[in-house]
Design a protein around this motif. Structure first.
Motif, mmCIF file in Angstrom:
data_model
loop_
_atom_site.group_PDB
_atom_site.id
_atom_site.type_symbol
_atom_site.label_atom_id
_atom_site.label_comp_id
_atom_site.label_asym_id
_atom_site.label_seq_id
_atom_site.Cartn_x
_atom_site.Cartn_y
_atom_site.Cartn_z
ATOM 1 N N GLU A 79 -19.930 -0.499 0.695
ATOM 2 C CA GLU A 79 -19.510 -1.764 1.301
ATOM 3 C C GLU A 79 -20.750 -2.527 1.741
ATOM 4 O OE1 GLU A 79 -16.599 -3.025 1.363
ATOM 5 O OE2 GLU A 79 -15.233 -1.325 1.092
ATOM 6 N N PRO A 80 -20.683 -3.846 1.735
ATOM 7 C CA PRO A 80 -21.805 -4.627 2.272
ATOM 8 C C PRO A 80 -21.827 -4.567 3.806
ATOM 9 C CG PRO A 80 -20.013 -6.069 1.633
ATOM 10 C CD PRO A 80 -19.604 -4.683 1.222
ATOM 11 N N ALA A 81 -22.923 -5.057 4.385
ATOM 12 C CA ALA A 81 -23.103 -4.991 5.844
ATOM 13 C C ALA A 81 -21.951 -5.669 6.595
ATOM 14 C CB ALA A 81 -24.435 -5.636 6.222
ATOM 15 N N VAL A 82 -21.465 -6.794 6.104
ATOM 16 C CA VAL A 82 -20.386 -7.488 6.821
ATOM 17 C C VAL A 82 -19.092 -6.675 6.803
ATOM 18 C CG1 VAL A 82 -21.276 -9.829 6.542
ATOM 19 C CG2 VAL A 82 -19.738 -8.888 4.789
ATOM 20 N N LEU A 83 -19.025 -5.663 5.937
ATOM 21 C CA LEU A 83 -17.876 -4.755 5.942
ATOM 22 C C LEU A 83 -18.332 -3.354 6.352
ATOM 23 C CD1 LEU A 83 -16.045 -6.168 2.801
ATOM 24 C CD2 LEU A 83 -15.427 -6.472 5.206
ATOM 25 N N LEU A 84 -19.333 -3.319 7.221
ATOM 26 C CA LEU A 84 -19.782 -2.099 7.920
ATOM 27 C C LEU A 84 -20.478 -1.080 7.020
ATOM 28 C CD1 LEU A 84 -16.573 -1.460 10.102
ATOM 29 C CD2 LEU A 84 -18.563 -2.906 10.653
ATOM 30 N N ASN A 87 -24.292 -1.472 1.301
ATOM 31 C CA ASN A 87 -24.352 -1.751 -0.142
ATOM 32 C C ASN A 87 -24.678 -0.494 -0.951
ATOM 33 O OD1 ASN A 87 -23.699 -4.554 -0.266
ATOM 34 N ND2 ASN A 87 -25.716 -5.061 0.529
#
Lengths: 194, 194
Positions: A79-84, A87
């Motif tokens: 998941e990317p940073a905005v989704l915890l 990447n």
């Protein structure tokens, strides 16, 4: 003689697909419909947070367990940073777009071959809209999945525009992943015993 | 002092997820629901036969285009010999299982964190049945997609069996990929202009 053999061999490939093998497969299935029953599988292990990894190798089809694969495929969800996440990989809803793109493409190419249409170039761009209030349980009236997925297809082939439009519609209707997305398909989750 | 700071930092992670970051994200979305709107994307190029490749990088979410990824993810679809390929990669319906496995897992882990449940171990096995008469257009009454997908979940966590069952049901209902499969989601295909 050698040159004739090469020409004959080339003539049996359309869009990189072996026309004779395809005809034989279809004839075999028409004679015994149980050969069309496939089961595909994946095993996944959670690593940490939004990171997990699948292995894919064995499947059942054409009346037997496949043994053609000499390696196991591995794919990592992240998941990317905005989704915890960090990447660690593409995320699951992005992998779904990859699956959909590939399936519509392969279905298109397969039925182009069946119609004798030679494809020169084919690419797609996919975009899917999703409201994460569903996933997060913030608003139970918001579906957690994609609202809609749009596919823009660029295609060049040796046929009319109408033939291409017909093929595009046919591919959409016969693509297994597209049909799995468009149609409600039951997912059953059960606890493994022991 | 340094030791206390480390303990405090560790205490904010449950299942590898940053609890404070998660709370902040949810609070931000509750204040401005438009932040929950995401768009994911993939670009795919046909190579030959059943081989094609996707690139995945950019997406929109939390009110802006993401720029956190320093690399582009690439995935190759292929087909086994019985489906006229050379195992160039997993095939699209297998990638769908990977997406589904990962999404149910991440949704499970996320909501476990929200409930203060620590997961020790989590793995899944997926199997999907499909009748290729649909794809091949041999029998138009056969749906081309999966008939059903079964997920067997192995999970160990510091909670009761009932809590685990509740979480499993909740994850199934709130997983974006699971919901995209279970619910009819429109797919729109259009020709790219020019």
């Amino acid at each position: 003689m050698e040159q004739h053999a090469m020409i004959a061999e080339e003539a049996l490939l359309i869009n990189g697909l072996d026309v004779t093998a395809a005809r034989n497969t279809i004839a075999a299935i028409q004679a015994d419909k149980s050969l069309a029953r496939f089961q595909f599988r994946a095993r996944n292990t959670w690593i940490s947070g939004g990171e997990n990894r699948s292995t894919i190798r064995d499947f059942y089809g054409v009346g037997r367990e496949d043994d053609s694969r000499t390696m196991t495929f591995e794919f990592t969800n992240g998941e990317p940073a905005v989704l915890l996440g960090d990447n660690e990989g593409a995320n699951p809803v992005e992998f779904l777009l990859h699956a959909l793109a590939g399936c519509v493409t392969t279905t298109f190419v397969l039925h182009a071959m069946a119609r004798g249409i030679h494809i020169r170039d084919l690419s797609t761009e996919l975009a899917g809209d999703i409201d994460l209030q569903g996933l997060l349980g913030i608003d139970e009236s918001v579906p957690p999945g994609y609202e809609q997925i749009r596919i823009r297809m660029h295609v060049e082939a040796d046929c009319s525009e109408k033939d291409l439009e017909d093929l595009m519609t046919y591919a959409q209707q016969h693509s297994p992943v597209c049909n799995t997305v468009c149609r409600p398909v039951p997912v059953v989750i059960e606890r493994a015993k022991g």
